[in-house]
Design a protein around this motif. Structure first.
Motif, PDB file in Angstrom:
ATOM      1  N   LYS A  39       0.832  -1.212   0.000  1.00  0.00           N
ATOM      2  CA  LYS A  39       0.000   0.000   0.000  1.00  0.00           C
ATOM      3  C   LYS A  39       0.863   1.258   0.000  1.00  0.00           C
ATOM      4  CE  LYS A  39      -4.421  -1.278   2.091  1.00  0.00           C
ATOM      5  NZ  LYS A  39      -5.348  -0.986   3.220  1.00  0.00           N
ATOM      6  N   ASN A  40       1.922   1.238   0.793  1.00  0.00           N
ATOM      7  CA  ASN A  40       2.812   2.398   0.859  1.00  0.00           C
ATOM      8  C   ASN A  40       3.425   2.683  -0.508  1.00  0.00           C
ATOM      9  OD1 ASN A  40       4.014   4.490   2.360  1.00  0.00           O
ATOM     10  ND2 ASN A  40       5.862   3.290   2.724  1.00  0.00           N
ATOM     11  N   LEU A  41       3.881   1.645  -1.170  1.00  0.00           N
ATOM     12  CA  LEU A  41       4.458   1.790  -2.513  1.00  0.00           C
ATOM     13  C   LEU A  41       3.406   2.274  -3.509  1.00  0.00           C
ATOM     14  CD1 LEU A  41       6.630  -1.442  -2.521  1.00  0.00           C
ATOM     15  CD2 LEU A  41       7.521   0.892  -2.754  1.00  0.00           C
ATOM     16  N   HIS A  42       2.201   1.738  -3.386  1.00  0.00           N
ATOM     17  CA  HIS A  42       1.105   2.120  -4.285  1.00  0.00           C
ATOM     18  C   HIS A  42       0.798   3.618  -4.168  1.00  0.00           C
ATOM     19  CE1 HIS A  42      -2.707   1.963  -6.434  1.00  0.00           C
ATOM     20  NE2 HIS A  42      -3.331   2.441  -5.369  1.00  0.00           N
ATOM     21  N   PHE A  43       0.670   4.100  -2.932  1.00  0.00           N
ATOM     22  CA  PHE A  43       0.376   5.523  -2.733  1.00  0.00           C
ATOM     23  C   PHE A  43       1.526   6.395  -3.227  1.00  0.00           C
ATOM     24  CE2 PHE A  43      -2.651   4.141   0.745  1.00  0.00           C
ATOM     25  CZ  PHE A  43      -3.792   4.605   0.105  1.00  0.00           C
ATOM     26  N   TYR A  44       2.750   5.939  -3.012  1.00  0.00           N
ATOM     27  CA  TYR A  44       3.910   6.726  -3.447  1.00  0.00           C
ATOM     28  C   TYR A  44       3.940   6.860  -4.970  1.00  0.00           C
ATOM     29  CZ  TYR A  44       8.754   8.422  -3.386  1.00  0.00           C
ATOM     30  OH  TYR A  44       9.903   9.181  -3.532  1.00  0.00           O
ATOM     31  N   GLU A  45       3.609   5.790  -5.667  1.00  0.00           N
ATOM     32  CA  GLU A  45       3.549   5.846  -7.129  1.00  0.00           C
ATOM     33  C   GLU A  45       2.439   6.786  -7.591  1.00  0.00           C
ATOM     34  OE1 GLU A  45       5.646   4.703  -9.438  1.00  0.00           O
ATOM     35  OE2 GLU A  45       6.880   4.167  -7.708  1.00  0.00           O
ATOM     36  N   GLN A  46       1.297   6.732  -6.911  1.00  0.00           N
ATOM     37  CA  GLN A  46       0.204   7.646  -7.256  1.00  0.00           C
ATOM     38  C   GLN A  46       0.631   9.104  -7.062  1.00  0.00           C
ATOM     39  OE1 GLN A  46      -3.170   6.388  -4.845  1.00  0.00           O
ATOM     40  NE2 GLN A  46      -4.080   5.382  -6.617  1.00  0.00           N
ATOM     41  N   TYR A  47       1.345   9.360  -5.969  1.00  0.00           N
ATOM     42  CA  TYR A  47       1.821  10.727  -5.719  1.00  0.00           C
ATOM     43  C   TYR A  47       2.715  11.193  -6.861  1.00  0.00           C
ATOM     44  CZ  TYR A  47       4.479  14.576  -3.787  1.00  0.00           C
ATOM     45  OH  TYR A  47       5.074  15.803  -3.615  1.00  0.00           O
ATOM     46  N   LYS A  48       3.652  10.355  -7.255  1.00  0.00           N
ATOM     47  CA  LYS A  48       4.595  10.733  -8.304  1.00  0.00           C
ATOM     48  C   LYS A  48       3.890  10.941  -9.644  1.00  0.00           C
ATOM     49  CE  LYS A  48       7.545   7.320  -7.499  1.00  0.00           C
ATOM     50  NZ  LYS A  48       8.765   6.469  -7.593  1.00  0.00           N
ATOM     51  N   HIS A  55      -6.990  12.253   0.757  1.00  0.00           N
ATOM     52  CA  HIS A  55      -7.749  11.810   1.932  1.00  0.00           C
ATOM     53  C   HIS A  55      -7.620  10.295   2.131  1.00  0.00           C
ATOM     54  CE1 HIS A  55      -9.467  15.725   2.803  1.00  0.00           C
ATOM     55  NE2 HIS A  55      -9.652  15.866   1.502  1.00  0.00           N
ATOM     56  N   GLU A  56      -7.602   9.552   1.044  1.00  0.00           N
ATOM     57  CA  GLU A  56      -7.390   8.108   1.142  1.00  0.00           C
ATOM     58  C   GLU A  56      -5.997   7.818   1.696  1.00  0.00           C
ATOM     59  OE1 GLU A  56      -7.513   4.091  -1.703  1.00  0.00           O
ATOM     60  OE2 GLU A  56      -7.596   6.092  -2.606  1.00  0.00           O
ATOM     61  N   PHE A  57      -5.008   8.565   1.217  1.00  0.00           N
ATOM     62  CA  PHE A  57      -3.647   8.362   1.704  1.00  0.00           C
ATOM     63  C   PHE A  57      -3.520   8.736   3.173  1.00  0.00           C
ATOM     64  CE2 PHE A  57       0.463  10.355   2.672  1.00  0.00           C
ATOM     65  CZ  PHE A  57       1.242   9.203   2.661  1.00  0.00           C
ATOM     66  N   LEU A  58      -4.106   9.866   3.569  1.00  0.00           N
ATOM     67  CA  LEU A  58      -3.977  10.296   4.957  1.00  0.00           C
ATOM     68  C   LEU A  58      -4.661   9.336   5.921  1.00  0.00           C
ATOM     69  CD1 LEU A  58      -4.408  14.150   4.528  1.00  0.00           C
ATOM     70  CD2 LEU A  58      -2.328  12.923   5.186  1.00  0.00           C
TER      71      LEU A  58
END
Length: 221
Positions: A39-48, A55-58
């Motif tokens: 999940k952490n990697l997934h959110f980081y890729e979305q950010y980039k 809100h989903e990430f937070l």
């Protein structure tokens, strides 16, 4: 009087403190690797990629804060600073901040990463002013929620304008304003300052900077 704004992750830092905080908690066994790392990697890729639902990430990022006492979290953070953050602080970043401080500029770190993670980092740089996403607190402990507007994309503009208004300032009232960032997510605020600077830029921001003649700098050392 001049204003110098600094993004933090992948700008002043040669890495991402938000991502590394979760990885740190996984590494010391606080978070389950199988459940959280993907999940952490997934959110980081979305950010980039510029597609992150903040809100989903937070919800993912702040919930673990609510499961532990502030005292315990602060102890973990001291280890996090030593093991993860200090190696990400580069000489060019320190020199850039020192240059603006020596000139008497108002220096502000403005970051989407939450203030629990970033306040000690701002202190390490000697930067008094921090605009970050604020975790909600009750009786000094974190609830797992967010207080106010997240400091992300257009939210950075909202938070900066509120911060300035509290001091009787406006962005246009400064003789000069500079913002250093690496990310396409900061294009809204970069477009508002007098001197946008692409620092360690991602591909999208680099292309935009080249097209518009913005300076491009390398702070990775």
């Amino acid at each position: 009087m001049n204003l110098a704004l600094f993004d933090l992750d992948n700008t002043l830092l040669n890495g991402d403190s938000d991502f590394e905080w979760s990885q740190f908690l996984i590494g010391i066994g606080v978070l389950d690797r199988e459940l959280f790392e993907a999940k952490n990697l997934h959110f980081y890729e979305q950010y980039k990629q510029g597609t992150l639902d903040i809100h989903e990430f937070l919800d993912f990022q702040l919930k673990p804060l609510s499961r532990h006492s502030r005292k315990t979290l602060d102890e973990w953070h001291q280890q996090f600073m030593r093991d993860k953050v200090m190696p990400m602080i580069t000489k060019p970043s320190r020199e850039l901040v020192a240059k603006h401080q020596a000139a008497g500029d108002v220096c502000v770190i403005i970051t989407a990463t939450n203030s629990f993670v970033t306040a000690p980092i701002a202190h390490e740089f000697g930067i008094e002013h921090l605009i970050a996403t604020d975790p909600e607190q009750k009786d000094g402990e974190f609830t797992g929620g967010v207080a106010g507007v997240p400091s992300f994309r257009e939210g950075k503009i909202t938070r900066l304008e509120s911060w300035l208004a509290e001091r009787g300032w406006t962005l246009d009232g400064f003789a000069d304003s500079t913002f250093y960032s690496d990310s396409l997510n900061d294009l809204p605020l970069l477009r508002m300052v007098k001197h946008p600077v692409a620092a360690n830029p991602d591909a999208t921001l680099r292309a935009h900077a080249e097209q518009h003649g913005w300076p491009i700098v390398n702070l990775r050392g």
